[in-house]
Design an enzyme around this catalytic site. Sequence first.
Site, PDB file in Angstrom:
ATOM      1  N   GLU A 195       0.837  -1.207   0.000  1.00 27.98           N
ATOM      2  CA  GLU A 195       0.000   0.000   0.000  1.00 27.98           C
ATOM      3  C   GLU A 195       0.872   1.257   0.000  1.00 27.98           C
ATOM      4  O   GLU A 195       0.755   2.118   0.888  1.00 27.98           O
ATOM      5  CB  GLU A 195      -1.007  -0.026   1.173  1.00 27.98           C
ATOM      6  CG  GLU A 195      -1.965  -1.191   1.054  1.00 27.98           C
ATOM      7  CD  GLU A 195      -3.201  -1.114   1.950  1.00 27.98           C
ATOM      8  OE1 GLU A 195      -3.273  -0.258   2.839  1.00 27.98           O
ATOM      9  OE2 GLU A 195      -4.123  -1.936   1.729  1.00 27.98           O
ATOM     10  N   GLU A 318      -4.937  -8.630  -0.737  1.00 28.09           N
ATOM     11  CA  GLU A 318      -5.764  -8.353   0.449  1.00 28.09           C
ATOM     12  C   GLU A 318      -7.206  -8.230  -0.007  1.00 28.09           C
ATOM     13  O   GLU A 318      -7.530  -7.353  -0.825  1.00 28.09           O
ATOM     14  CB  GLU A 318      -5.320  -7.065   1.162  1.00 28.09           C
ATOM     15  CG  GLU A 318      -4.005  -7.232   1.893  1.00 28.09           C
ATOM     16  CD  GLU A 318      -3.627  -6.047   2.772  1.00 28.09           C
ATOM     17  OE1 GLU A 318      -4.537  -5.369   3.304  1.00 28.09           O
ATOM     18  OE2 GLU A 318      -2.420  -5.815   2.919  1.00 28.09           O
TER      19      GLU A 318
HETATM   20  O1  AHR Z   1      -5.300  -6.194   6.582  1.00 25.35           O
HETATM   21  C1  AHR Z   1      -5.272  -5.070   7.409  1.00 25.35           C
HETATM   22  C2  AHR Z   1      -4.603  -3.881   6.751  1.00 25.35           C
HETATM   23  O2  AHR Z   1      -5.365  -3.461   5.662  1.00 25.35           O
HETATM   24  C3  AHR Z   1      -3.242  -4.107   6.156  1.00 25.35           C
HETATM   25  O3  AHR Z   1      -2.233  -3.996   7.100  1.00 25.35           O
HETATM   26  C4  AHR Z   1      -3.126  -3.031   5.154  1.00 25.35           C
HETATM   27  O4  AHR Z   1      -2.292  -3.377   4.070  1.00 25.35           O
HETATM   28  C5  AHR Z   1      -4.569  -2.780   4.732  1.00 25.35           C
HETATM   29  O5  AHR Z   1      -4.882  -1.440   4.736  1.00 25.35           O
END
Ligand code: AHR
Length: 514
Positions: A195, A318
């Site tokens: 991110e 994710e």
């Molecule tokens: O999964 C939780 C968080 O969500 C992670 O650390 C981040 O990459 C995302 O914003």
Amino acid sequence: MKKISGLLVVVLLINLAGYAQNATNLIIDGTNPKTTISRHIYGHFSEHLGRCIYDGFWVADSMNVPKKDRIRLDIVAALKKIKVPNLRWPGGCFADEYHWRDGIGVRKQRPHMVNTNWGGVSEDNSFGTHEFLELCTLLNCEPYIAGNVGSGTVEEMAKWVEYLNSDASSTMTELRKQNGQDKPWRVKFWGVGNESWGCGGNMTPDFYSDLYKQYATYARNYQDAPLMRIASGANSSDYNWTEVLMKNAANRMWGLTLHHYTLPTGNWRKKGSATDFDEKEYFNTMKNCLYMDELVTRHSTIMDKYDAAKKVALVVDEWGIWTDVEPGTNPGFLYQQNSLRDALIAGTTLNIFNNHSDRVRMANLAQTINVLQALILTKGNQMILTPTYHIFDMYKAHMDAKLLPVNFSSPDYSNGDNKIAAVNISASIDSAGAVHISLVNLDPNKKITIRSSLPGINWKTAQGQLLTSKKLTDVNSFENPNNIKIMSFGGAKKDGDQLVVELPAQSVVVLELK
Ligand code: AHR
């Protein structure tokens, strides 16, 4: 409906003309399977966050559970059953504050740090590189390591790769040997930051793509250890990020990521409860979940512009539902229960990924234990398998199988003036010739009959598994751990050459045709 071949058009017309008016007509094209559904679509994610690593995988010496070192073996056994193909670590946002050298050597002497992203708790670094690689060895899965770009250095990441992957003599490899690992692990999957548009450094895509190239250059391929370098990709619908990264660096990456979470209300400030929601909120949640199809389609279209041969994988590393935390728990720990709704999200999202497996070749549910859409919840030495876990168990048959295209028009599921597709489906054929079809009915009020033509598929029997429950809000709890479990499904039958399925309301069914 997608474009289909002449033969299939004929089959479709016969199908539409001659058969039950109330059934949804489906064609599963077995004539020319091409794309492989990578097993890595079924990957998972474990961050130093809340009780995922600590008090999840990695527990106190004193805890009365089977363990290797401090790794819980009951959890390992459950995850081996679903054939976890890869595990992403150490973050997430945590990755861009993690300094790997803090997590090697004598445990008692490892530096402590504050986990600033997640609850401000103290991190003692007792779970580090060797412990993670031991966990992956026990799970028999590929490690997927996210390097620190946000607050690390090019040298730090380069040395980590050398420490893990080189078999030559150097200060790094000697250090690894001193710490008990003689041979290199040869870790293939490397994320270059996480991110980077947000917690990983708040960068612009142009700035990050230059940094990506710099880090990726010095993360070397050692003997027998070529890297699959994965660039930090877009936040949901940030299509410009994908455009810029592909334009600037497509020829230097194995994969480009996409992160997208399903929020019940669509509002980050008040996301909605994991267990207390009405049908309207359920409908909105599923609408937000189905949005993944549009995201993957549009990011893939941009990638096609720069990479028509589809060499670069879209890595959705994710995904999952993100709700408000369970009342009374640390807001920084992201602990949420997991209901039948979560199972429907998992089944739907995995169907989307399967159907886009020409471009989506890796994905990671967030997160494995006690965090967000978890597979496993623990309380002391107890553990329970969530409805989401059962979906991964049912869908594992798709791993590394060939995708079979599906053509159908779903009936609507309506709520007020809004509607979404009630049914989503994916299908594959494995190396032994067995066909697996995963079907999700999102409609909580109606069962749906599906009548399928299966050109090119030879089959005699259809066996099935079903996951459903009386209420969408039903969960597995420590008091009632098997409230939602896989049941055998008797609602599929052969009618001539056709397969007829009675898909119960709010259910996921996986069929095996042989
Ligand atoms: O999964 C939780 C968080 O969500 C992670 O650390 C981040 O990459 C995302 O914003």
